[in-house]
Write a protein that holds these residues in place. Sequence first.
Motif, mmCIF file in Angstrom:
data_model
loop_
_atom_site.group_PDB
_atom_site.id
_atom_site.type_symbol
_atom_site.label_atom_id
_atom_site.label_comp_id
_atom_site.label_asym_id
_atom_site.label_seq_id
_atom_site.Cartn_x
_atom_site.Cartn_y
_atom_site.Cartn_z
ATOM 1 N N HIS A 195 -10.441 -4.179 11.720
ATOM 2 C CA HIS A 195 -9.277 -4.421 10.898
ATOM 3 C C HIS A 195 -9.252 -4.157 9.592
ATOM 4 N N PHE A 196 -8.122 -3.807 8.969
ATOM 5 C CA PHE A 196 -7.920 -3.549 7.344
ATOM 6 C C PHE A 196 -6.766 -4.201 6.768
ATOM 7 N N LEU A 197 -6.841 -4.690 5.477
ATOM 8 C CA LEU A 197 -5.983 -5.157 4.795
ATOM 9 C C LEU A 197 -5.724 -4.462 3.402
ATOM 10 N N ALA A 198 -4.370 -4.110 3.476
ATOM 11 C CA ALA A 198 -4.160 -3.451 1.969
ATOM 12 C C ALA A 198 -3.397 -4.516 1.110
ATOM 13 N N LYS A 199 -3.869 -4.336 -0.019
ATOM 14 C CA LYS A 199 -3.171 -5.246 -1.006
ATOM 15 C C LYS A 199 -2.562 -4.445 -2.357
ATOM 16 N N VAL A 200 -1.611 -4.807 -2.695
ATOM 17 C CA VAL A 200 -0.944 -4.005 -3.916
ATOM 18 C C VAL A 200 -1.008 -5.187 -5.080
ATOM 19 N N ASN A 201 -1.750 -4.929 -5.984
ATOM 20 C CA ASN A 201 -1.575 -5.921 -7.241
ATOM 21 C C ASN A 201 -2.352 -7.069 -6.753
ATOM 22 N N GLY A 202 -3.030 -7.231 -5.728
ATOM 23 C CA GLY A 202 -3.533 -8.391 -5.236
ATOM 24 C C GLY A 202 -2.916 -9.196 -4.060
ATOM 25 N N GLU A 203 -1.635 -8.664 -3.828
ATOM 26 C CA GLU A 203 -0.764 -9.296 -3.059
ATOM 27 C C GLU A 203 -0.871 -8.506 -1.405
ATOM 28 N N PRO A 204 -1.128 -9.159 -0.338
ATOM 29 C CA PRO A 204 -1.209 -8.456 0.930
ATOM 30 C C PRO A 204 -0.160 -7.635 1.197
ATOM 31 N N ALA A 205 -0.047 -6.343 1.649
ATOM 32 C CA ALA A 205 1.111 -5.491 1.677
ATOM 33 C C ALA A 205 0.930 -4.672 2.948
ATOM 34 N N GLY A 206 -0.288 -4.529 3.442
ATOM 35 C CA GLY A 206 -0.068 -3.681 4.820
ATOM 36 C C GLY A 206 -1.328 -4.156 5.444
ATOM 37 N N ALA A 207 -1.388 -3.677 6.829
ATOM 38 C CA ALA A 207 -2.262 -3.747 7.552
ATOM 39 C C ALA A 207 -2.562 -2.498 8.861
ATOM 40 N N ALA A 208 -3.862 -2.345 9.126
ATOM 41 C CA ALA A 208 -4.242 -1.345 10.227
ATOM 42 C C ALA A 208 -5.356 -1.733 10.841
ATOM 43 N N ARG A 209 -5.585 -1.035 12.151
ATOM 44 C CA ARG A 209 -6.938 -1.088 12.834
ATOM 45 C C ARG A 209 -7.474 0.204 13.450
ATOM 46 N N TRP A 210 -8.548 0.140 14.001
ATOM 47 C CA TRP A 210 -9.004 1.195 14.704
ATOM 48 C C TRP A 210 -10.086 0.458 15.847
ATOM 49 N N ARG A 211 -9.977 0.938 17.022
ATOM 50 C CA ARG A 211 -10.856 0.680 17.810
ATOM 51 C C ARG A 211 -11.191 1.964 19.027
#
Length: 140
Positions: free
Chosen positions: A45-61
Amino acid sequence: MNIEVNKVNDPDVLENVFAIRREVFVEEQDCPPELEWEHEDESVHFLAKVNGEPAGAARWRKTANGYKLERFAVLKKFRGAGVGQALVKAVLADLPSSADHIYLHAQIQAVGLYEKFNFKKLGEEFEEAGIRHYKMLLNS
């Protein structure tokens, strides 16, 4: 705007990933929750943050068919700011060097994003969770 993408293992941080997916897929796109929460333990799993604020997510398997990129979700207020591209870059960079047959199921509106990373549409449009998709394969 500072966009940062990190791999997530910590259960507390993973809650941010799940909250983003819940908001985008279950609430906004009306996906059935039981289809949204599967394969969590075998996914990276991955979490993207914009200026420290959670903004997006993704994953691979890893699947029987290769390496599948999934669950790309960007909160509405951050769309168009490059968060999706940052997530795709981070996920691709994290795949094992031996990864072959890298694919995803792209929602119609996201096809252009993945084409920027050399993914090509395969086959006909199909429906998944009530949403129109294309299978896309990474051409290396």
